[in-house]
Design a protein around this motif. Structure first.
Motif, PDB file in Angstrom:
ATOM      1  N   THR A   1     -15.028  -0.475   1.536  1.00 23.26           N
ATOM      2  CA  THR A   1     -14.763  -1.895   1.801  1.00 23.26           C
ATOM      3  C   THR A   1     -14.350  -2.143   3.251  1.00 23.26           C
ATOM      4  OG1 THR A   1     -12.461  -1.664   1.065  1.00 23.26           O
ATOM      5  CG2 THR A   1     -14.069  -2.373  -0.594  1.00 23.26           C
ATOM      6  N   SER A   2     -14.384  -1.101   4.055  1.00 28.52           N
ATOM      7  CA  SER A   2     -13.979  -1.219   5.458  1.00 28.52           C
ATOM      8  C   SER A   2     -14.793  -2.303   6.176  1.00 28.52           C
ATOM      9  CB  SER A   2     -14.180   0.122   6.167  1.00 28.52           C
ATOM     10  OG  SER A   2     -13.852   0.010   7.534  1.00 28.52           O
ATOM     11  N   GLY A   3     -14.095  -3.160   6.882  1.00 26.51           N
ATOM     12  CA  GLY A   3     -14.754  -4.249   7.606  1.00 26.51           C
ATOM     13  C   GLY A   3     -14.860  -5.527   6.800  1.00 26.51           C
ATOM     14  N   TYR A   4     -14.578  -5.429   5.517  1.00 24.40           N
ATOM     15  CA  TYR A   4     -14.658  -6.605   4.634  1.00 24.40           C
ATOM     16  C   TYR A   4     -13.289  -6.977   4.052  1.00 24.40           C
ATOM     17  CZ  TYR A   4     -19.593  -5.282   4.804  1.00 24.40           C
ATOM     18  OH  TYR A   4     -20.850  -4.940   5.231  1.00 24.40           O
ATOM     19  N   ALA A   5     -12.510  -6.001   3.628  1.00 25.44           N
ATOM     20  CA  ALA A   5     -11.214  -6.271   3.000  1.00 25.44           C
ATOM     21  C   ALA A   5     -10.142  -6.506   4.064  1.00 25.44           C
ATOM     22  CB  ALA A   5     -10.800  -5.110   2.104  1.00 25.44           C
ATOM     23  N   ASP A   6      -9.530  -7.682   4.024  1.00 23.73           N
ATOM     24  CA  ASP A   6      -8.408  -7.962   4.930  1.00 23.73           C
ATOM     25  C   ASP A   6      -7.148  -7.268   4.424  1.00 23.73           C
ATOM     26  OD1 ASP A   6      -9.698 -10.036   6.716  1.00 23.73           O
ATOM     27  OD2 ASP A   6     -10.004 -10.966   4.754  1.00 23.73           O
ATOM     28  N   ILE A   7      -7.016  -7.197   3.107  1.00 22.43           N
ATOM     29  CA  ILE A   7      -5.855  -6.566   2.473  1.00 22.43           C
ATOM     30  C   ILE A   7      -6.360  -5.644   1.362  1.00 22.43           C
ATOM     31  CG2 ILE A   7      -3.704  -6.954   1.182  1.00 22.43           C
ATOM     32  CD1 ILE A   7      -3.753  -9.847   2.326  1.00 22.43           C
ATOM     33  N   ILE A   8      -5.806  -4.446   1.310  1.00 23.60           N
ATOM     34  CA  ILE A   8      -6.082  -3.547   0.191  1.00 23.60           C
ATOM     35  C   ILE A   8      -4.852  -3.525  -0.701  1.00 23.60           C
ATOM     36  CG2 ILE A   8      -6.306  -1.121  -0.501  1.00 23.60           C
ATOM     37  CD1 ILE A   8      -8.956  -2.228   0.390  1.00 23.60           C
ATOM     38  N   GLU A   9      -5.059  -3.814  -1.973  1.00 22.45           N
ATOM     39  CA  GLU A   9      -3.958  -3.773  -2.935  1.00 22.45           C
ATOM     40  C   GLU A   9      -3.957  -2.440  -3.672  1.00 22.45           C
ATOM     41  OE1 GLU A   9      -3.025  -5.611  -7.326  1.00 22.45           O
ATOM     42  OE2 GLU A   9      -3.808  -7.004  -5.822  1.00 22.45           O
ATOM     43  N   ILE A  10      -2.845  -1.728  -3.548  1.00 21.21           N
ATOM     44  CA  ILE A  10      -2.637  -0.530  -4.354  1.00 21.21           C
ATOM     45  C   ILE A  10      -1.967  -1.016  -5.635  1.00 21.21           C
ATOM     46  CG2 ILE A  10      -1.628   1.761  -4.468  1.00 21.21           C
ATOM     47  CD1 ILE A  10      -3.771   1.335  -2.255  1.00 21.21           C
ATOM     48  N   GLY A  11      -2.711  -0.956  -6.739  1.00 21.22           N
ATOM     49  CA  GLY A  11      -2.277  -1.576  -7.985  1.00 21.22           C
ATOM     50  C   GLY A  11      -1.085  -0.909  -8.646  1.00 21.22           C
ATOM     51  N   THR A  12      -0.485  -1.640  -9.564  1.00 23.38           N
ATOM     52  CA  THR A  12       0.723  -1.194 -10.253  1.00 23.38           C
ATOM     53  C   THR A  12       0.533   0.153 -10.955  1.00 23.38           C
ATOM     54  OG1 THR A  12       1.157  -3.539 -10.686  1.00 23.38           O
ATOM     55  CG2 THR A  12       2.538  -1.942 -11.827  1.00 23.38           C
TER      56      THR A  12
ATOM     57  N   PRO B   1     -20.062  -1.765  -0.891  1.00 24.51           N
ATOM     58  CA  PRO B   1     -20.197  -2.436   0.406  1.00 24.51           C
ATOM     59  C   PRO B   1     -20.993  -3.741   0.309  1.00 24.51           C
ATOM     60  CG  PRO B   1     -20.609  -0.094   0.634  1.00 24.51           C
ATOM     61  CD  PRO B   1     -20.558  -0.375  -0.834  1.00 24.51           C
ATOM     62  N   GLU B   2     -22.035  -3.749  -0.508  1.00 20.02           N
ATOM     63  CA  GLU B   2     -22.879  -4.942  -0.621  1.00 20.02           C
ATOM     64  C   GLU B   2     -22.123  -6.100  -1.263  1.00 20.02           C
ATOM     65  OE1 GLU B   2     -26.259  -7.466  -0.519  1.00 20.02           O
ATOM     66  OE2 GLU B   2     -25.614  -5.718   0.629  1.00 20.02           O
TER      67      GLU B   2
ATOM     68  N   SER C   1     -18.895  -6.445  -1.439  1.00 23.21           N
ATOM     69  CA  SER C   1     -17.798  -6.804  -0.528  1.00 23.21           C
ATOM     70  C   SER C   1     -18.311  -7.734   0.562  1.00 23.21           C
ATOM     71  CB  SER C   1     -17.188  -5.548   0.108  1.00 23.21           C
ATOM     72  OG  SER C   1     -16.642  -4.695  -0.874  1.00 23.21           O
ATOM     73  N   ARG C   2     -19.494  -7.427   1.071  1.00 22.46           N
ATOM     74  CA  ARG C   2     -20.110  -8.274   2.099  1.00 22.46           C
ATOM     75  C   ARG C   2     -20.381  -9.677   1.561  1.00 22.46           C
ATOM     76  NH1 ARG C   2     -24.918 -10.097   3.144  1.00 22.46           N
ATOM     77  NH2 ARG C   2     -25.882  -8.890   1.460  1.00 22.46           N
ATOM     78  N   LYS C   3     -20.859  -9.752   0.328  1.00 20.51           N
ATOM     79  CA  LYS C   3     -21.149 -11.058  -0.280  1.00 20.51           C
ATOM     80  C   LYS C   3     -19.885 -11.890  -0.454  1.00 20.51           C
ATOM     81  CE  LYS C   3     -25.417  -9.840  -2.697  1.00 20.51           C
ATOM     82  NZ  LYS C   3     -26.090  -9.666  -4.010  1.00 20.51           N
ATOM     83  N   PHE C   4     -18.793 -11.242  -0.879  1.00 18.66           N
ATOM     84  CA  PHE C   4     -17.524 -11.966  -1.007  1.00 18.66           C
ATOM     85  C   PHE C   4     -17.047 -12.451   0.362  1.00 18.66           C
ATOM     86  CE2 PHE C   4     -16.896 -10.354  -5.356  1.00 18.66           C
ATOM     87  CZ  PHE C   4     -16.266 -11.438  -5.938  1.00 18.66           C
ATOM     88  N   LYS C   5     -17.181 -11.596   1.369  1.00 17.61           N
ATOM     89  CA  LYS C   5     -16.739 -11.978   2.710  1.00 17.61           C
ATOM     90  C   LYS C   5     -17.568 -13.143   3.242  1.00 17.61           C
ATOM     91  CE  LYS C   5     -13.790 -10.989   5.978  1.00 17.61           C
ATOM     92  NZ  LYS C   5     -12.351 -11.061   5.732  1.00 17.61           N
ATOM     93  N   GLU C   6     -18.855 -13.118   2.986  1.00 17.46           N
ATOM     94  CA  GLU C   6     -19.711 -14.212   3.429  1.00 17.46           C
ATOM     95  C   GLU C   6     -19.381 -15.510   2.700  1.00 17.46           C
ATOM     96  OE1 GLU C   6     -23.709 -12.889   2.873  1.00 17.46           O
ATOM     97  OE2 GLU C   6     -23.742 -11.707   4.722  1.00 17.46           O
ATOM     98  N   ALA C   7     -19.085 -15.406   1.403  1.00 17.00           N
ATOM     99  CA  ALA C   7     -18.712 -16.599   0.624  1.00 17.00           C
ATOM    100  C   ALA C   7     -17.419 -17.216   1.155  1.00 17.00           C
ATOM    101  CB  ALA C   7     -18.571 -16.236  -0.843  1.00 17.00           C
ATOM    102  N   ILE C   8     -16.506 -16.358   1.564  1.00 20.49           N
ATOM    103  CA  ILE C   8     -15.231 -16.831   2.120  1.00 20.49           C
ATOM    104  C   ILE C   8     -15.437 -17.519   3.458  1.00 20.49           C
ATOM    105  CG2 ILE C   8     -13.104 -15.969   3.187  1.00 20.49           C
ATOM    106  CD1 ILE C   8     -13.001 -13.899   0.901  1.00 20.49           C
ATOM    107  N   ARG C   9     -16.321 -16.978   4.259  1.00 25.26           N
ATOM    108  CA  ARG C   9     -16.551 -17.535   5.604  1.00 25.26           C
ATOM    109  C   ARG C   9     -17.442 -18.776   5.575  1.00 25.26           C
ATOM    110  NH1 ARG C   9     -17.959 -11.742   8.483  1.00 25.26           N
ATOM    111  NH2 ARG C   9     -15.813 -11.099   8.942  1.00 25.26           N
TER     112      ARG C   9
END
Length: 208
Positions: free
Chosen positions: A22-33, A196-197, A199-207
């Motif tokens: 997810t490098s380059g797409y995730a602004d925050i990585i959540e380490i889950g409970t 990666p694909e 993640s890219r789609k989510f990032k594009e939807a956000i932008r």
């Protein structure tokens, strides 16, 4: 708007792979409970932060007591954003706030099953926090859009609002219109065949 990728119920090795993918797409990585409970802060949060020092790491510790101790341990192990449950006592929330200010870091208040009266108190005293609108996992994403619209209206004046529990590509526009700052995506990314694909789609939807 920021993209937070939640990683949970996997090994630390797999979490490492997902962060890389997810490098380059995730602004925050959540380490889950569950990941933290299974491996501890040192072997999960600390290990991954040391490998990815520039990556913002949210540690979903879900504090509900022992606020000062748990927040301090999280920051000391490399976590950038610990979480505290909104239904915790005001004393616990204040303890978390105090440590966050000491480390000059962000923190998140999870609004899962929060009452309207408690929400008003939180807004007045902890307005600098990230407020997370959280649809329970057991709801399987049903009713998220309605919850977001309702809660964002109640959260007017709060600058940082996150949403978790059923965020999908086709409802990103609802989050954006409502004024959400962080969308939290879990298995839709972490369990995808092509991480990666998607993640890219989510990032594009956000932008978009």
């Amino acid at each position: 708007m920021r993209l937070q990728v939640a990683i949970d119920r996997v090994s630390v090795k797999r979490a490492d792979e997902i962060i890389d993918l997810t490098s380059g797409y995730a602004d925050i990585i959540e380490i889950g409970t569950s990941l933290i409970k299974d491996f501890g802060l040192d072997k999960s949060v600390k290990t991954l932060k040391e490998k990815y020092p520039k990556q913002c790491i949210l540690a979903d510790i879900k504090t509900c007591d022992e606020g000062e101790y748990e927040f301090r341990k999280t920051y000391e192990n490399g976590g950038d954003i610990p979480t505290v449950m909104g239904f915790s006592s005001i004393d616990t929330l204040r303890a978390c706030q105090k440590v966050a200010r000491e480390f000059q870091k962000e923190y998140m208040i999870d609004l899962l099953e929060i009452s309207n009266d408690k929400l008003e108190i939180l807004k007045k005293e902890f307005s600098e926090a990230i407020f997370c609108i959280h649809l329970p996992s057991d709801a399987q994403g049903v009713g998220l859009e309605e919850l977001v619209i309702k809660m964002c209206d109640q959260l007017k004046g709060i600058k940082k609002i996150a949403v978790a529990g059923g965020v999908k590509l086709d409802n990103i526009h609802v989050m954006k219109k409502a004024g959400v700052d962080i969308v939290i995506v879990g298995s839709a990314i972490s369990k995808a065949e092509n991480i990666p694909e998607i993640s890219r789609k989510f990032k594009e939807a956000i932008r978009r």
